[in-house]
Design a protein around this motif. Structure first.
Motif, PDB file in Angstrom:
ATOM      1  N   ARG A  27       0.813  -1.222   0.000  1.00  0.00           N
ATOM      2  CA  ARG A  27       0.000   0.000   0.000  1.00  0.00           C
ATOM      3  C   ARG A  27       0.845   1.269   0.000  1.00  0.00           C
ATOM      4  NH1 ARG A  27      -4.564  -1.765   4.521  1.00  0.00           N
ATOM      5  NH2 ARG A  27      -5.197  -3.712   3.491  1.00  0.00           N
ATOM      6  N   ILE A  28       2.114   1.147   0.412  1.00  0.00           N
ATOM      7  CA  ILE A  28       3.018   2.292   0.343  1.00  0.00           C
ATOM      8  C   ILE A  28       3.659   2.277  -1.036  1.00  0.00           C
ATOM      9  CG2 ILE A  28       5.035   3.397   1.354  1.00  0.00           C
ATOM     10  CD1 ILE A  28       4.416   1.967   3.946  1.00  0.00           C
ATOM     11  N   ARG A  29       3.391   3.329  -1.826  1.00  0.00           N
ATOM     12  CA  ARG A  29       3.833   3.336  -3.212  1.00  0.00           C
ATOM     13  C   ARG A  29       4.504   4.662  -3.551  1.00  0.00           C
ATOM     14  NH1 ARG A  29       1.014  -1.069  -5.187  1.00  0.00           N
ATOM     15  NH2 ARG A  29       1.661  -0.686  -7.336  1.00  0.00           N
ATOM     16  N   VAL A  30       5.509   4.571  -4.410  1.00  0.00           N
ATOM     17  CA  VAL A  30       6.192   5.734  -4.954  1.00  0.00           C
ATOM     18  C   VAL A  30       6.090   5.644  -6.467  1.00  0.00           C
ATOM     19  CG1 VAL A  30       8.364   6.971  -5.155  1.00  0.00           C
ATOM     20  CG2 VAL A  30       7.748   5.884  -2.981  1.00  0.00           C
ATOM     21  N   GLU A  31       5.416   6.599  -7.088  1.00  0.00           N
ATOM     22  CA  GLU A  31       5.164   6.574  -8.528  1.00  0.00           C
ATOM     23  C   GLU A  31       4.558   5.240  -8.947  1.00  0.00           C
ATOM     24  OE1 GLU A  31       8.640   7.669 -10.676  1.00  0.00           O
ATOM     25  OE2 GLU A  31       8.682   9.713  -9.892  1.00  0.00           O
ATOM     26  N   ASP A  32       3.576   4.811  -8.163  1.00  0.00           N
ATOM     27  CA  ASP A  32       2.815   3.591  -8.419  1.00  0.00           C
ATOM     28  C   ASP A  32       3.655   2.314  -8.300  1.00  0.00           C
ATOM     29  OD1 ASP A  32       0.243   2.579  -8.855  1.00  0.00           O
ATOM     30  OD2 ASP A  32       0.710   2.128 -10.960  1.00  0.00           O
TER      31      ASP A  32
END
Length: 271
Positions: A27-32
């Motif tokens: 659930r933790i995302r960076v640029e999807d």
């Protein structure tokens, strides 16, 4: 956690363990792109007071962080970890105007980073270990110190692997010994103002047979404002034989340590 052991000793245990991945996996995302992070640290201390003048403390500490990320659309995967450890035995003694601290310790820091880009693998690791004896003494206005440290440092050691070859830089481990002695005397010039001149002498020797002798003078001025606090001013000349690279100064995998001597001379500055 605090556990008294007998009348004069106590055991202290503490620890932290994150459950970020368990609760927020994916659930933790960076640029999807999903990002995973985990950390822990544990500490054990045993304190014993054999007499009214002595305290003996033994400490153990271990902590680590792990971080990983996956970007399939860029054909990229990375994971890294870094950790710290410490083992220490300390004896504090105070009798009248005389005080003393003796300490033996071993500390370590290591980091490891792995990436995969379009099938090519890269790994880079680094570490530093410090085995030391440290002592300090105080008697009235006089203070003195004796220290000895043995360093083992592996700067970043990259390895690159693809379908056809493996390239290993085989970075050499650096080793050095540092010995130092310090002396200072606090002089009261009035009821609220004091000056403390300081002098530290050091010998720094690398396994590559380079030796540096260093002199670090300094002076400290202190104005005691009593209920309002204290105002102090310090000036001096200081050498530094251990350098940390990087941009954040937080010890992440992109940062590592270097011993002065093989790549550069010891640093020195006025402060």
């Amino acid at each position: 956690f605090r556990l008294p052991i007998g009348r004069n000793s106590v055991l202290l245990v503490s620890g932290r363990q994150s459950f970020i991945n368990l609760l927020f996996a994916g659930r933790i995302r960076v640029e999807d792109c999903p990002l995973y992070y985990d950390f822990n640290d544990y500490n054990i201390s045993y304190i014993i007071k054999p007499s009214t003048s002595d305290i003996v403390t033994a400490d153990l500490y271990f902590g680590s962080d792990k971080l990983s990320g996956d970007a399939p659309k860029f054909n990229y995967y990375a994971k890294g970890g870094w950790g710290n450890s410490l083992a220490s035995l300390r004896w504090d003694h105070k009798s009248g105007d005389f005080s003393m601290r003796q300490q033996l310790y071993a500390s370590g820091n290591n980091s490891d980073l792995h990436t995969i880009v379009s099938g090519a693998k890269m790994a880079t690791k680094s570490r530093i270990s410090d085995y030391a004896y440290s002592s300090s003494y105080g008697f009235g206005p006089y203070s003195a110190s004796l220290d000895a440290s043995f360093y083992k440092v592996l700067p970043q050691d990259p390895t690159v692997e693809d379908l056809y070859s493996v390239q290993d830089q085989n970075q050499d481990e650096q080793r050095a010994v540092e010995l130092s002695a310090g002396l200072s005397r606090k002089t009261e010039l009035s009821g609220s103002f004091s000056l403390t001149p300081k002098l530290k002498l050091s010998m720094y020797h690398l396994a590559s047979h380079k030796t540096y002798f260093q002199v670090d003078p300094g002076i400290s001025a202190e104005l005691n404002l009593y209920k309002s606090g204290k105002f102090s001013l310090n000036a001096g000349y200081k050498h530094q034989n251990l350098t940390q690279t990087g941009m954040t100064n937080t010890g992440m995998p992109i940062e590592f340590h270097l011993l002065a001597g093989d790549y550069s001379k010891p640093q020195a500055s006025l402060y």
